[in-house]
Write an enzyme that holds these catalytic residues in place. Structure first.
Site, PDB file in Angstrom:
ATOM      1  N   GLY A 198       4.846 -92.038 -84.067  1.00 57.00           N
ATOM      2  CA  GLY A 198       3.596 -92.394 -84.725  1.00 57.00           C
ATOM      3  C   GLY A 198       2.888 -93.519 -83.976  1.00 57.00           C
ATOM      4  O   GLY A 198       1.663 -93.548 -83.893  1.00 57.00           O
ATOM      5  N   LYS A 230       6.131 -67.173 -99.491  1.00 59.84           N
ATOM      6  CA  LYS A 230       5.668 -66.444 -98.311  1.00 59.84           C
ATOM      7  C   LYS A 230       6.190 -66.995 -96.991  1.00 59.84           C
ATOM      8  O   LYS A 230       6.017 -66.372 -95.955  1.00 59.84           O
ATOM      9  CB  LYS A 230       4.141 -66.400 -98.312  1.00 59.84           C
ATOM     10  N   SER A 254       8.740 -93.247 -86.585  1.00 59.73           N
ATOM     11  CA  SER A 254       7.815 -94.348 -86.376  1.00 59.73           C
ATOM     12  C   SER A 254       7.487 -94.532 -84.896  1.00 59.73           C
ATOM     13  O   SER A 254       6.335 -94.787 -84.536  1.00 59.73           O
ATOM     14  CB  SER A 254       8.426 -95.642 -86.937  1.00 59.73           C
ATOM     15  N   LEU A 279       6.153 -77.552 -88.234  1.00 58.86           N
ATOM     16  CA  LEU A 279       5.582 -78.894 -88.189  1.00 58.86           C
ATOM     17  C   LEU A 279       4.145 -78.811 -87.715  1.00 58.86           C
ATOM     18  O   LEU A 279       3.832 -78.033 -86.817  1.00 58.86           O
ATOM     19  CB  LEU A 279       6.389 -79.771 -87.221  1.00 58.86           C
ATOM     20  N   GLU A 280       3.296 -79.611 -88.310  1.00 59.05           N
ATOM     21  CA  GLU A 280       1.915 -79.715 -87.867  1.00 59.05           C
ATOM     22  C   GLU A 280       1.793 -80.997 -87.061  1.00 59.05           C
ATOM     23  O   GLU A 280       2.035 -82.082 -87.580  1.00 59.05           O
ATOM     24  CB  GLU A 280       0.962 -79.750 -89.068  1.00 59.05           C
ATOM     25  N   ASP A 289      11.194 -77.200-100.424  1.00 59.05           N
ATOM     26  CA  ASP A 289      11.591 -76.850-101.790  1.00 59.05           C
ATOM     27  C   ASP A 289      13.056 -76.442-101.897  1.00 59.05           C
ATOM     28  O   ASP A 289      13.632 -75.901-100.949  1.00 59.05           O
ATOM     29  CB  ASP A 289      10.750 -75.662-102.297  1.00 59.05           C
ATOM     30  N   GLN A 329      12.718 -86.674 -89.430  1.00 60.55           N
ATOM     31  CA  GLN A 329      13.952 -86.652 -90.197  1.00 60.55           C
ATOM     32  C   GLN A 329      13.703 -86.016 -91.549  1.00 60.55           C
ATOM     33  O   GLN A 329      12.579 -86.006 -92.041  1.00 60.55           O
ATOM     34  CB  GLN A 329      14.495 -88.065 -90.363  1.00 60.55           C
TER      35      GLN A 329
END
Length: 178
Positions: free
Chosen positions: A100, A159, A97, A122-123, A113, A142
């Site tokens: 952000g 992939k 946060s 990370l984008e 998954d 996190q």
């Protein structure tokens, strides 16, 4: 069921969940802090100015302890940690946060998954009007772990399995859209 710190610690000790490297201070009441790695990738300009989903995208990748993310810029980054997820556990990637609130959006499609192994790409997007200095080793998010009701029938073998570094899109490898 979301895992507690007690369960996460037990799984790490039993080596049923692997996170390397991890420090005790990263383990929160119901999550594990993830730290920014030192690999950053940006999409290279294409001659046509168009990115398609049928062709490999070219990226410029650099390794640096600091990266200046300009306003409106998008960059791929990686976690410092390498994960090996058991077949009965999934995780959600959540941004911090406090970051952000600076205008730094952090995402990775939000999902890890069961059976995944690798660093998490990370984008990162700077929605601010000022540049944001990113520093390797800083907490950026996190992982919140959730137990499946039983082992996955088909754990992840896709992939991105075993990825290290800021790994670019491999959407062109999708078979269902060709």
């Amino acid at each position: 069921m979301i895992l507690s710190d007690k369960t996460i610690i037990r799984m790490l000790e039993e080596k049923t969940l692997l996170i390397e490297p991890v420090e005790k201070a990263q383990i929160q009441p119901a999550s594990v802090d993830i730290r920014l790695g030192n690999t950053f990738s940006v999409v290279e300009d294409s001659p046509s100015g168009i990115i398609t989903m049928q062709n490999a995208i070219r990226y410029k990748t650099i390794q640096a302890e600091k990266y200046l993310l300009l306003p409106g810029q998008f960059v791929l980054a990686t976690t410092q940690e390498y994960f090996v997820m058991p077949d009965n556990l999934t995780a959600f990637v959540e941004g911090r946060s406090s970051l952000g609130r600076m205008g730094l959006f952090i995402q990775n499609a939000g999902w890890v998954d069961p059976g995944f192994e690798g660093e998490i790409t990370l984008e990162l997007f700077n929605a601010n009007r000022c540049a944001i200095e990113l520093q390797s080793g800083r907490r950026v998010g996190q992982l919140v772990f959730a137990q499946l009701d039983e082992k996955a029938l088909n754990p992840y073998k896709g992939k991105y399995q075993g990825q290290t570094g800021a790994t670019g899109s491999r959407v062109f490898m999708d078979k269902e859209t060709r």
